[in-house]
Design a protein around this motif. Structure first.
Motif, PDB file in Angstrom:
ATOM      1  N   LEU A   1      71.274  90.173   0.544  1.00 33.18           N
ATOM      2  CA  LEU A   1      72.184  89.909  -0.578  1.00 33.18           C
ATOM      3  C   LEU A   1      73.579  90.417  -0.231  1.00 33.18           C
ATOM      4  N   TYR A   2      73.658  91.628   0.299  1.00 33.75           N
ATOM      5  CA  TYR A   2      74.927  92.180   0.783  1.00 33.75           C
ATOM      6  C   TYR A   2      74.632  93.404   1.643  1.00 33.75           C
ATOM      7  N   GLN A   3      75.610  93.786   2.446  1.00 27.91           N
ATOM      8  CA  GLN A   3      75.532  94.998   3.256  1.00 27.91           C
ATOM      9  C   GLN A   3      76.418  96.077   2.649  1.00 27.91           C
ATOM     10  N   PHE A   4      76.085  97.322   2.931  1.00 31.49           N
ATOM     11  CA  PHE A   4      76.916  98.439   2.488  1.00 31.49           C
ATOM     12  C   PHE A   4      76.664  99.626   3.406  1.00 31.49           C
ATOM     13  N   THR A   5      77.626 100.527   3.459  1.00 27.70           N
ATOM     14  CA  THR A   5      77.509 101.703   4.311  1.00 27.70           C
ATOM     15  C   THR A   5      77.380 102.952   3.451  1.00 27.70           C
ATOM     16  N   ARG A   6      76.690 103.941   3.994  1.00 24.06           N
ATOM     17  CA  ARG A   6      76.479 105.211   3.289  1.00 24.06           C
ATOM     18  C   ARG A   6      77.269 106.309   4.007  1.00 24.06           C
ATOM     19  N   HIS A   7      78.022 107.079   3.234  1.00 21.15           N
ATOM     20  CA  HIS A   7      78.956 108.067   3.771  1.00 21.15           C
ATOM     21  C   HIS A   7      78.791 109.408   3.057  1.00 21.15           C
ATOM     22  N   LEU A   8      79.530 110.392   3.552  1.00 25.59           N
ATOM     23  CA  LEU A   8      79.845 111.594   2.784  1.00 25.59           C
ATOM     24  C   LEU A   8      81.212 111.395   2.139  1.00 25.59           C
ATOM     25  N   TRP A   9      81.342 111.858   0.907  1.00 27.90           N
ATOM     26  CA  TRP A   9      82.661 112.032   0.305  1.00 27.90           C
ATOM     27  C   TRP A   9      82.845 113.523   0.114  1.00 27.90           C
TER      28      TRP A   9
END
Length: 253
Positions: free
Chosen positions: A203-211
């Motif tokens: 459906l879509y891609q996304f990235t996981r980060h630290l904020w």
């Protein structure tokens, strides 16, 4: 002499402990592999990596704090010092993230369509779902599909979690389901679900980060920046990726 050393240790210990900076690590991701039933999971393991890394040198004590998304938003609005774990920049406004900095990506995730091997579903566009029952998770919004769901063109059935959706799929009650690849990879390994079909198009891609909040101060923000920069070469991180089946979505920076 030994009594003198012991006395000095007892006197100095509180001041040493008091110098250690407590840092809250917030997460609103409660699904496996991030949080497991035994209160462990990737989030707790990641916090332990932060605490036990040699470069920390006992300067910071990171503590995992599990919060609903709305309470995370309140902390951001109040400019509370802390770290947000597994967050996606696109899911936060510029105003919400203005008082901190994003790290590089930790994981490259996506929303996958999973179906039975004898009735494989290949996603093309929202119309390709019109003749199927789509399994979703209660409270989740699926970007790009909401208009068709609201109109009834896509028939959506909700479950409390991803595992319940997988069980519904296996029993034939839904035609396909949406699941983050990070969660799918974990369940595929733990539940031996390798035979299920995954659409080539998510459906879509996304990235996981630290904020990381600026309010933490320079020492903590620099430590976290270097920690993330060195993460791909960290053998303990590689062990965690293998343990949870996440090597396919890990980043090499």
């Amino acid at each position: 002499m030994h009594r003198l050393v012991l006395l000095l240790t007892l006197i100095l210990l509180p001041s040493v402990c008091g110098a250690q900076q407590r840092v809250e690590v917030w997460t609103y991701h409660f699904s496996p592999p991030f949080v497991l039933d035994d209160a462990q999971g990737l989030s707790q393991a990641f916090v332990e990596l932060l605490n036990n890394n040699a470069a920390n040198d006992y300067r910071f004590r990171f503590e995992l704090v599990k919060l609903p998304r709305k309470r995370v938003d309140i902390r951001l609005a109040r400019e509370r010092p802390g770290v947000l774990l597994w967050a996606t920049p696109n899911f936060f406004t510029a105003e919400q993230a203005a008082n901190g900095k994003w790290s590089g990506p930790l994981l490259i995730d996506q929303q996958d369509f999973v179906s039975l091997p004898d009735a494989p579903f290949e996603y093309e566009n929202p119309e390709s779902l019109h003749n199927l029952v789509l399994g979703g998770v209660l409270g989740h919004r699926y970007e790009g599909l909401e208009a068709d769901i609201a109109s009834g063109a896509i028939k959506r059935q909700n479950a409390q979690g991803d595992l319940q959706n997988l069980e519904k799929l296996l029993s034939g009650r839904i035609g396909t389901l949406l699941i983050p690849r990070s969660t799918w990879l974990y369940y595929r390994k733990e539940k031996k679900l390798q035979d299920l079909y995954v659409s080539n198009t998510p459906l879509y891609q996304f990235t996981r980060h630290l904020w990381v909040a600026d309010a933490l101060g320079q020492a903590a923000t620099q430590y976290l920046a270097r920690f993330v920069e060195n993460l791909p070469e960290n053998p303990k991180w590689q062990i965690l990726l293998f343990h949870y089946g996440l090597q396919p979505i890990a980043t090499a920076q």
